[in-house]
Design a protein around this motif. Structure first.
Motif, PDB file in Angstrom:
ATOM      1  N   VAL A   1      45.083  46.875  35.110  1.00 47.39           N
ATOM      2  CA  VAL A   1      43.855  45.972  35.234  1.00 47.39           C
ATOM      3  C   VAL A   1      42.746  46.963  34.927  1.00 47.39           C
ATOM      4  O   VAL A   1      41.986  46.773  33.990  1.00 47.39           O
ATOM      5  CB  VAL A   1      43.291  45.436  36.369  1.00 47.39           C
ATOM      6  CG1 VAL A   1      42.086  44.982  36.309  1.00 47.39           C
ATOM      7  CG2 VAL A   1      44.460  44.327  36.630  1.00 47.39           C
TER       8      VAL A   1
ATOM      9  N   ILE B   1      40.447  46.556  31.086  1.00 40.52           N
ATOM     10  CA  ILE B   1      38.972  46.564  31.400  1.00 40.52           C
ATOM     11  C   ILE B   1      38.406  47.609  30.301  1.00 40.52           C
ATOM     12  O   ILE B   1      37.432  47.357  29.735  1.00 40.52           O
ATOM     13  CB  ILE B   1      38.557  46.648  32.738  1.00 40.52           C
ATOM     14  CG1 ILE B   1      39.038  45.486  33.353  1.00 40.52           C
ATOM     15  CG2 ILE B   1      37.039  47.001  32.861  1.00 40.52           C
ATOM     16  CD1 ILE B   1      38.830  45.635  34.934  1.00 40.52           C
TER      17      ILE B   1
ATOM     18  N   ILE C   1      40.993  43.424  39.806  1.00 35.54           N
ATOM     19  CA  ILE C   1      40.266  42.286  39.262  1.00 35.54           C
ATOM     20  C   ILE C   1      39.294  42.186  40.409  1.00 35.54           C
ATOM     21  O   ILE C   1      38.133  42.016  40.269  1.00 35.54           O
ATOM     22  CB  ILE C   1      40.933  41.020  38.984  1.00 35.54           C
ATOM     23  CG1 ILE C   1      41.961  41.300  37.796  1.00 35.54           C
ATOM     24  CG2 ILE C   1      39.761  39.870  38.773  1.00 35.54           C
ATOM     25  CD1 ILE C   1      42.759  40.097  37.490  1.00 35.54           C
ATOM     26  N   SER C   2      39.747  42.007  41.689  1.00 38.04           N
ATOM     27  CA  SER C   2      38.687  41.645  42.646  1.00 38.04           C
ATOM     28  C   SER C   2      37.635  43.124  42.877  1.00 38.04           C
ATOM     29  O   SER C   2      36.560  42.899  43.359  1.00 38.04           O
ATOM     30  CB  SER C   2      39.332  41.320  44.091  1.00 38.04           C
ATOM     31  OG  SER C   2      40.321  42.370  44.621  1.00 38.04           O
TER      32      SER C   2
END
Length: 79
Positions: A69, A73, A13-14
Motif C-alpha cells: 500500500v 501511494i 490504507i487506514s
C-alpha cells in the motif's frame, strides 16, 4: 497468510487516512517492515503450539500488504 496480507492492506490504507503527520519515508519503511517481521518471526521460532505458529505467520504476512500500500501511494503521488 492470505488473510494477513489483506489485513496489512487494510492497515496501510487506514494508517494513511488517519495519520497526517510528516514522517521520513525511511523510518516508515523500517517500522512497517521490521516490526511485523520481527514479531512474526519470534512467534514462529519460539512457538510451542500450532495456533501460535499460525498467529506468527499471520503477523509476518501483514508486512508485505502494508508495504505494498505504501509503495502504491508513493507511485500515485509521483514521489
Amino acid at each position: 497468510m492470505l488473510v494477513g496480507t489483506a489485513v496489512g492492506l487494510v492497515a496501510g490504507i487506514s494508517s494513511i487516512l488517519l495519520v497526517n503527520a510528516t514522517i521520513r519515508p525511511d523510518v516508515v519503511i523500517a517500522v512497517v517492515i521490521a516490526v511485523p517481521s520481527a514479531v512474526g518471526m519470534l512467534l514462529i521460532l519460539f512457538s510451542g503450539r500450532r495456533w501460535v505458529t499460525a498467529l506468527g505467520a499471520f503477523i509476518l504476512a501483514i508486512a508485505p500488504g502494508w508495504f505494498g500500500v505504501l509503495v502504491v501511494i508513493q507511485v500515485v503521488h509521483g514521489a
